[in-house]
Scaffold this motif. Structure first.
Motif, PDB file in Angstrom:
ATOM      1  N   GLY A   1      30.034  52.805  47.774  1.00  0.00           N
ATOM      2  CA  GLY A   1      29.799  52.783  49.231  1.00  0.00           C
ATOM      3  C   GLY A   1      28.735  53.779  49.626  1.00  0.00           C
ATOM      4  O   GLY A   1      27.854  53.483  50.446  1.00  0.00           O
ATOM      5  N   MET A   2      28.762  54.966  49.021  1.00  0.00           N
ATOM      6  CA  MET A   2      27.761  55.991  49.340  1.00  0.00           C
ATOM      7  C   MET A   2      26.362  55.536  48.922  1.00  0.00           C
ATOM      8  O   MET A   2      25.396  55.614  49.683  1.00  0.00           O
ATOM      9  CB  MET A   2      28.112  57.298  48.630  1.00  0.00           C
ATOM     10  CG  MET A   2      27.233  58.465  48.974  1.00  0.00           C
ATOM     11  SD  MET A   2      25.786  58.574  47.900  1.00  0.00           S
ATOM     12  CE  MET A   2      26.484  59.345  46.464  1.00  0.00           C
ATOM     13  N   ALA A   3      26.278  54.955  47.709  1.00  0.00           N
ATOM     14  CA  ALA A   3      24.959  54.472  47.228  1.00  0.00           C
ATOM     15  C   ALA A   3      24.477  53.310  48.091  1.00  0.00           C
ATOM     16  O   ALA A   3      23.281  53.192  48.385  1.00  0.00           O
ATOM     17  CB  ALA A   3      25.076  54.050  45.762  1.00  0.00           C
TER      18      ALA A   3
ATOM     19  N   ARG B   1      28.974  46.960  40.569  1.00  0.00           N
ATOM     20  CA  ARG B   1      29.867  48.045  40.983  1.00  0.00           C
ATOM     21  C   ARG B   1      31.205  47.950  40.258  1.00  0.00           C
ATOM     22  O   ARG B   1      31.620  46.863  39.820  1.00  0.00           O
ATOM     23  CB  ARG B   1      30.076  48.034  42.498  1.00  0.00           C
ATOM     24  CG  ARG B   1      30.887  46.842  43.022  1.00  0.00           C
ATOM     25  CD  ARG B   1      31.018  46.891  44.529  1.00  0.00           C
ATOM     26  NE  ARG B   1      31.804  45.762  45.029  1.00  0.00           N
ATOM     27  CZ  ARG B   1      33.130  45.817  45.228  1.00  0.00           C
ATOM     28  NH1 ARG B   1      33.814  46.942  44.996  1.00  0.00           N
ATOM     29  NH2 ARG B   1      33.780  44.752  45.652  1.00  0.00           N
ATOM     30  N   ILE B   2      31.857  49.064  40.146  1.00  0.00           N
ATOM     31  CA  ILE B   2      33.257  49.092  39.707  1.00  0.00           C
ATOM     32  C   ILE B   2      34.073  48.720  40.936  1.00  0.00           C
ATOM     33  O   ILE B   2      33.914  49.341  41.990  1.00  0.00           O
ATOM     34  CB  ILE B   2      33.645  50.493  39.188  1.00  0.00           C
ATOM     35  CG1 ILE B   2      32.794  50.885  37.973  1.00  0.00           C
ATOM     36  CG2 ILE B   2      35.134  50.548  38.844  1.00  0.00           C
ATOM     37  CD1 ILE B   2      32.955  52.351  37.553  1.00  0.00           C
TER      38      ILE B   2
ATOM     39  N   PRO C   1      35.394  49.359  48.674  1.00  0.00           N
ATOM     40  CA  PRO C   1      33.966  49.727  48.661  1.00  0.00           C
ATOM     41  C   PRO C   1      33.486  50.340  49.973  1.00  0.00           C
ATOM     42  O   PRO C   1      32.505  51.065  49.986  1.00  0.00           O
ATOM     43  CB  PRO C   1      33.258  48.398  48.357  1.00  0.00           C
ATOM     44  CG  PRO C   1      34.252  47.339  48.605  1.00  0.00           C
ATOM     45  CD  PRO C   1      35.593  47.937  48.393  1.00  0.00           C
ATOM     46  N   ASP C   2      34.198  50.046  51.065  1.00  0.00           N
ATOM     47  CA  ASP C   2      33.765  50.621  52.357  1.00  0.00           C
ATOM     48  C   ASP C   2      34.542  51.907  52.691  1.00  0.00           C
ATOM     49  O   ASP C   2      34.422  52.461  53.770  1.00  0.00           O
ATOM     50  CB  ASP C   2      33.909  49.590  53.488  1.00  0.00           C
ATOM     51  CG  ASP C   2      35.351  49.103  53.611  1.00  0.00           C
ATOM     52  OD1 ASP C   2      35.631  48.300  54.519  1.00  0.00           O
ATOM     53  OD2 ASP C   2      36.201  49.523  52.765  1.00  0.00           O
TER      54      ASP C   2
ATOM     55  N   ALA D   1      28.749  55.273  36.790  1.00  0.00           N
ATOM     56  CA  ALA D   1      29.350  56.061  35.710  1.00  0.00           C
ATOM     57  C   ALA D   1      30.839  56.264  35.978  1.00  0.00           C
ATOM     58  O   ALA D   1      31.617  56.478  35.038  1.00  0.00           O
ATOM     59  CB  ALA D   1      28.651  57.414  35.588  1.00  0.00           C
ATOM     60  N   ASP D   2      31.204  56.226  37.236  1.00  0.00           N
ATOM     61  CA  ASP D   2      32.622  56.319  37.584  1.00  0.00           C
ATOM     62  C   ASP D   2      32.813  55.877  39.024  1.00  0.00           C
ATOM     63  O   ASP D   2      31.872  55.719  39.785  1.00  0.00           O
ATOM     64  CB  ASP D   2      33.152  57.744  37.384  1.00  0.00           C
ATOM     65  CG  ASP D   2      32.562  58.728  38.379  1.00  0.00           C
ATOM     66  OD1 ASP D   2      31.370  58.615  38.705  1.00  0.00           O
ATOM     67  OD2 ASP D   2      33.299  59.594  38.856  1.00  0.00           O
ATOM     68  N   GLU D   3      34.086  55.623  39.360  1.00  0.00           N
ATOM     69  CA  GLU D   3      34.407  55.169  40.720  1.00  0.00           C
ATOM     70  C   GLU D   3      35.826  55.564  41.070  1.00  0.00           C
ATOM     71  O   GLU D   3      36.696  55.633  40.188  1.00  0.00           O
ATOM     72  CB  GLU D   3      34.224  53.663  40.828  1.00  0.00           C
ATOM     73  CG  GLU D   3      34.416  53.077  42.227  1.00  0.00           C
ATOM     74  CD  GLU D   3      33.488  53.677  43.271  1.00  0.00           C
ATOM     75  OE1 GLU D   3      32.454  53.054  43.569  1.00  0.00           O
ATOM     76  OE2 GLU D   3      33.795  54.782  43.768  1.00  0.00           O
TER      77      GLU D   3
END
Ligand code: 6PG
Length: 249
Positions: free
Chosen positions: A87-89, A106-107, A79-80, A72-74
């Protein structure tokens, strides 16, 4: 009288577990029908427990091959990076389950923000059905900021609920961090929207949105009202603690 769609649980774990069960029911339904399921995830800290429950409690039981995850947002970070929602997911959930890499949308926070708005919008468009000329996510999971934001739609950005765009570049009002968010138009076009909210620090905003119908421009989350009518609030007791209906458990 508890408000329609509001479910209150004693603890953050029970809240996350109940939402995990709802999601898994829909994953299994899509598997039975052989149709793909699109889920847009939110970030922040609250979903960590949900992802852990999904990975640790149900990992072996669920076939994720028909489920496509979006965000929904980033935050526009690698990503790391510790602040990356993807990264959390990935660390708490995706790395622990068997899911085709092509199902992860991913965004790309490492990209130029304007390029990524266009790229992610096109990717969302490719994998979703349309309604009212806009992409329809089967499920969107949202959190609530204590300033009433959701996804990365912060106070003062209510115009994002009236746009024909799929996602937009925004800036966090305090940190100045660049972000990409699905627009409010997309949130309200979803088949189902689930808020997952825990903690006392959210209680005042939860009450303002669910009980007082506070002035809408203050709390973007109060503008989330999917045309499908399927809007659910999964709250722990702390987040619901200022609501009069909290005892209608
Ligand atoms: C983000 C989230 C955001 C989050 C709320 C709640 O990228 O930060 O998408 O909308 O859901 O800020 O965050 P917490 O769960 O950390 O309280």
């Amino acid at each position: 009288m508890i408000k329609k769609g509001v479910k209150i649980f004693q603890t953050p774990f029970e809240t996350a577990e109940a939402l995990a069960m709802e999601l898994l029911r829909r994953v299994e339904e899509s598997n039975k029908k052989g149709r793909h399921l699109t889920i847009a995830l939110s970030g922040g800290k609250t979903p960590t427990l949900l992802f852990t429950v999904l990975a640790d409690h149900f990992a072996g039981e669920v076939k994720w091959n028909n489920t496509h995850f979006f965000w929904a947002d980033e935050r526009m970070v690698d990503p790391d990076h510790p602040e990356s929602n993807f990264g959390m997911a990935f660390r708490t959930f995706l790395i622990k389950v068997v899911i085709p890499a092509e199902n992860i949308h991913r965004i790309m926070g490492e990209n130029d923000v304007d390029y990524e708005v266009a790229r992610y919008s096109a990717e969302v468009g490719r994998y979703t059905e349309k309604q009212n000329g806009l992409p329809v996510f089967d499920i969107i999971l949202l959190g609530l900021g204590n300033d009433g934001h959701t996804a990365s739609i912060f106070p003062g950005n209510e115009q994002l609920f009236k746009t024909g765009k799929i996602c937009a570049r925004v800036v966090h009002p305090v940190s100045g961090q660049k972000r990409i968010t699905l627009t409010g138009s997309i949130l309200n076009n979803a088949s189902e929207v689930f808020f997952l909210i825990s903690g006392k620090d959210k209680a005042h905003v939860v009450k303002a949105i669910l009980e007082e119908n506070s002035r809408r421009e203050f709390f973007p989350a109060s503008l989330v009202n999917p045309a499908s009518g399927k809007l659910f609030w999964f709250l722990d007791m702390e987040a619901a603690s200022e609501c009069s209906f909290k005892n209608a458990l």
